[in-house]
Scaffold this motif. Structure first.
Motif, PDB file in Angstrom:
ATOM      1  N   ALA A 166       0.834  -1.205   0.000  1.00  0.00           N
ATOM      2  CA  ALA A 166       0.000   0.000   0.000  1.00  0.00           C
ATOM      3  C   ALA A 166       0.868   1.253   0.000  1.00  0.00           C
ATOM      4  O   ALA A 166       1.917   1.307   0.624  1.00  0.00           O
ATOM      5  N   ARG A 167       0.386   2.239  -0.723  1.00  0.00           N
ATOM      6  CA  ARG A 167       1.028   3.555  -0.724  1.00  0.00           C
ATOM      7  C   ARG A 167      -0.076   4.621  -0.708  1.00  0.00           C
ATOM      8  O   ARG A 167      -1.258   4.318  -0.893  1.00  0.00           O
ATOM      9  N   ALA A 180      -7.481   6.007   2.945  1.00  0.00           N
ATOM     10  CA  ALA A 180      -7.372   5.430   1.607  1.00  0.00           C
ATOM     11  C   ALA A 180      -5.950   4.929   1.365  1.00  0.00           C
ATOM     12  O   ALA A 180      -4.973   5.509   1.847  1.00  0.00           O
ATOM     13  N   SER A 181      -5.876   3.848   0.616  1.00  0.00           N
ATOM     14  CA  SER A 181      -4.584   3.285   0.201  1.00  0.00           C
ATOM     15  C   SER A 181      -4.661   2.921  -1.273  1.00  0.00           C
ATOM     16  O   SER A 181      -5.741   2.597  -1.794  1.00  0.00           O
ATOM     17  N   PHE A 182      -3.498   2.959  -1.944  1.00  0.00           N
ATOM     18  CA  PHE A 182      -3.447   2.653  -3.371  1.00  0.00           C
ATOM     19  C   PHE A 182      -2.444   1.522  -3.605  1.00  0.00           C
ATOM     20  O   PHE A 182      -1.380   1.477  -2.975  1.00  0.00           O
ATOM     21  N   PHE A 183      -2.800   0.601  -4.511  1.00  0.00           N
ATOM     22  CA  PHE A 183      -1.936  -0.521  -4.875  1.00  0.00           C
ATOM     23  C   PHE A 183      -1.643  -0.465  -6.370  1.00  0.00           C
ATOM     24  O   PHE A 183      -2.574  -0.418  -7.190  1.00  0.00           O
ATOM     25  N   SER A 184      -0.375  -0.445  -6.702  1.00  0.00           N
ATOM     26  CA  SER A 184       0.028  -0.446  -8.109  1.00  0.00           C
ATOM     27  C   SER A 184      -0.055  -1.872  -8.638  1.00  0.00           C
ATOM     28  O   SER A 184       0.607  -2.776  -8.131  1.00  0.00           O
ATOM     29  N   THR A 288       4.237   4.892   6.555  1.00  0.00           N
ATOM     30  CA  THR A 288       4.642   4.207   7.769  1.00  0.00           C
ATOM     31  C   THR A 288       6.119   4.482   8.039  1.00  0.00           C
ATOM     32  O   THR A 288       6.902   4.701   7.122  1.00  0.00           O
ATOM     33  N   VAL A 289       6.490   4.439   9.304  1.00  0.00           N
ATOM     34  CA  VAL A 289       7.889   4.603   9.701  1.00  0.00           C
ATOM     35  C   VAL A 289       8.189   3.581  10.790  1.00  0.00           C
ATOM     36  O   VAL A 289       7.290   3.111  11.494  1.00  0.00           O
ATOM     37  N   GLY A 290       9.459   3.234  10.913  1.00  0.00           N
ATOM     38  CA  GLY A 290       9.881   2.337  11.964  1.00  0.00           C
ATOM     39  C   GLY A 290       9.288   0.955  11.835  1.00  0.00           C
ATOM     40  O   GLY A 290       9.194   0.387  10.744  1.00  0.00           O
ATOM     41  N   ILE A 291       8.821   0.419  12.949  1.00  0.00           N
ATOM     42  CA  ILE A 291       8.332  -0.960  12.970  1.00  0.00           C
ATOM     43  C   ILE A 291       7.056  -1.128  12.145  1.00  0.00           C
ATOM     44  O   ILE A 291       6.742  -2.214  11.661  1.00  0.00           O
TER      45      ILE A 291
END
Length: 425
Positions: A166-167, A180-184, A288-291
């Motif tokens: 997801a991006r 919302a998330s987008f998948f290429s 997202t960052v880290g874990i």
């Protein structure tokens, strides 16, 4: 009387000379020199005239670049063996360069534009971890006595699985929904997706409902009026009790992925929600960052593969190693190390045994294939290049897990990457 004595002396000297020449030839052969292709008359002439044998042997046996040396200088290795070792080293280099070109061509890779995967965290999605475990288990198994071999297969790698992460939605889609998330979606030309699962992770929170929490998945469809926000449509919903909420959950989204692959313009992403008592979303979403990078939503897609002719059998071949001094066509080990290539985009395997073929071929050693028969007939004609070549006659596939240019993980089967048998053709 003088004439009789002269004749006797001549016979005696000739006999001694002939014996000396035979002894010298036997000595050279015992030292490991191959004299079979040099006429006996020439050998006798050179020895009887006290010619420079070293120069003659270098020129007629080993070529101008080789020098004759005794066992005292090279242990048990003879110059002919040293020469074969040098030839094999050259063939190794050609094989490695060929593997690089074949993989980059088969996967349509632009090696100058590959992502820097150094330090990238792999997802902890259960299905992905199971794939990694199975891959490692199969690669290290000592009991693989039988393998699938390709007699004829497409030159391009056939994707079996794609894992895309997801991006945030692209700006040109005008999506303002924070959940919302987008998948290429990769190019699906000539392929049909038949399974697709969306994996999401619910993180712990002190504000989780003590009873039931609803996990909702929505598809975003293109708006009726250009410039308007996408239309939200519910795809699926799951209800989970407090005890079973935190962790991974998956949705079957094959119908939506097929719609996206049929027309990429339909792909406006999805919305995933699981709200706590304060109205905060419990789903780990980008950025997202880290874990949290290890728990980002992942879309796993399986595609169909082209049916190919395969025969399942045990390969019977002449197997050699680097210490073998064997002149005939033989299969030798060749370990390919993708880390040495600088290919950090390859997740697995880091190394694999590719093997290569090397050795001499005579017409009587030809494999009984149509190609070998044609080559033999052609090379027997005047003005053609002499002799068949030592070449792979049986190969098998390599499964590879790697990051593509879109930073999706691809699990692909590459045909004809491992030499299983060598022969003369």
């Amino acid at each position: 009387m003088h004439s009789v004595l002269a004749i006797v002396c001549y016979i005696f000297v000739s006999t001694v000379s002939a014996n000396s020449i035979r002894d010298r030839i036997r000595q050279l052969e015992n030292e490991g020199h191959d004299l079979s292709h040099i006429e006996q008359a020439n050998l006798r002439r050179v020895i009887s005239q006290n010619s420079d044998m070293d120069s003659y042997m270098n020129e007629n046996v080993y070529g101008n670049n080789e020098t004759m040396s005794s066992d005292n200088n090279h242990g048990n290795e003879t110059p002919s063996r040293c020469k074969s070792c040098a030839i094999r080293e050259e063939q190794k280099k050609h094989r490695i360069e060929g593997i690089k070109k074949k993989i980059s061509h088969a996967l349509n890779l632009d090696l100058t534009n590959m992502p820097d995967a150094t330090g990238v965290k792999l997802p902890k999605v259960p299905s992905f971890l199971r794939l990694m475990e199975r891959y490692e288990r199969e690669s290290n198994s000592p009991y693989r006595q039988y393998q699938d071999y390709e007699d004829e297969e497409d030159e391009f790698g056939q994707p079996e699985r794609t894992y895309t992460f997801a991006r945030q939605p692209p700006d040109n889609l005008f999506i303002e929904d924070p959940n919302a998330s987008f998948f290429s979606i990769p190019n699906m030309v000539g392929k049909t997706p038949y399974k697709a699962y969306l994996w999401i992770y619910i993180k712990p929170s002190d504000a989780i409902s003590p009873n039931i929490t609803e996990i909702n998945l929505y598809a975003l469809h293109p708006p009726e009026v250009q410039g308007d926000p996408p239309i939200r449509r519910r795809l699926q919903s799951k209800r989970r009790h407090f005890d079973n909420l935190v962790g991974w959950h998956h949705f079957n989204v094959i119908s939506e992925v097929q719609r996206w692959s049929a027309n990429p313009r339909n792909n406006h992403g999805v919305v995933i929600e699981a709200l706590d008592l304060n109205g905060n979303n419990l789903v780990v979403l980008p950025p997202t960052v880290g874990i949290d990078e290890e728990y980002i939503p992942m879309l796993g897609i399986r595609t169909t593969l082209r049916v190919t002719r395969r025969s399942k059998r045990s390969a019977v071949a002449l197997l050699c190693d680097d210490t073998t001094q064997y002149e005939a066509c033989c299969r030798y080990p060749l370990m390919v190390d993708f880390v040495e290539f600088g290919w950090d985009f390859v997740i697995a395997p880091n190394t694999y045994q590719a093997y290569y073929c090397a050795g001499e071929c005579q017409s009587e050693n030809l494999d009984a294939t149509d190609h070998a028969i044609i080559v033999n007939q052609h090379t027997s004609l005047p003005g053609t290049n002499p002799g068949p070549c030592c070449t792979p006659t049986r190969m098998s596939a390599l499964s590879m897990l790697y990051w593509d240019v879109d930073q999706s993980v691809q699990y692909t089967r590459l045909p004809n990457m491992k030499v299983e048998r060598c022969g003369c053709a």
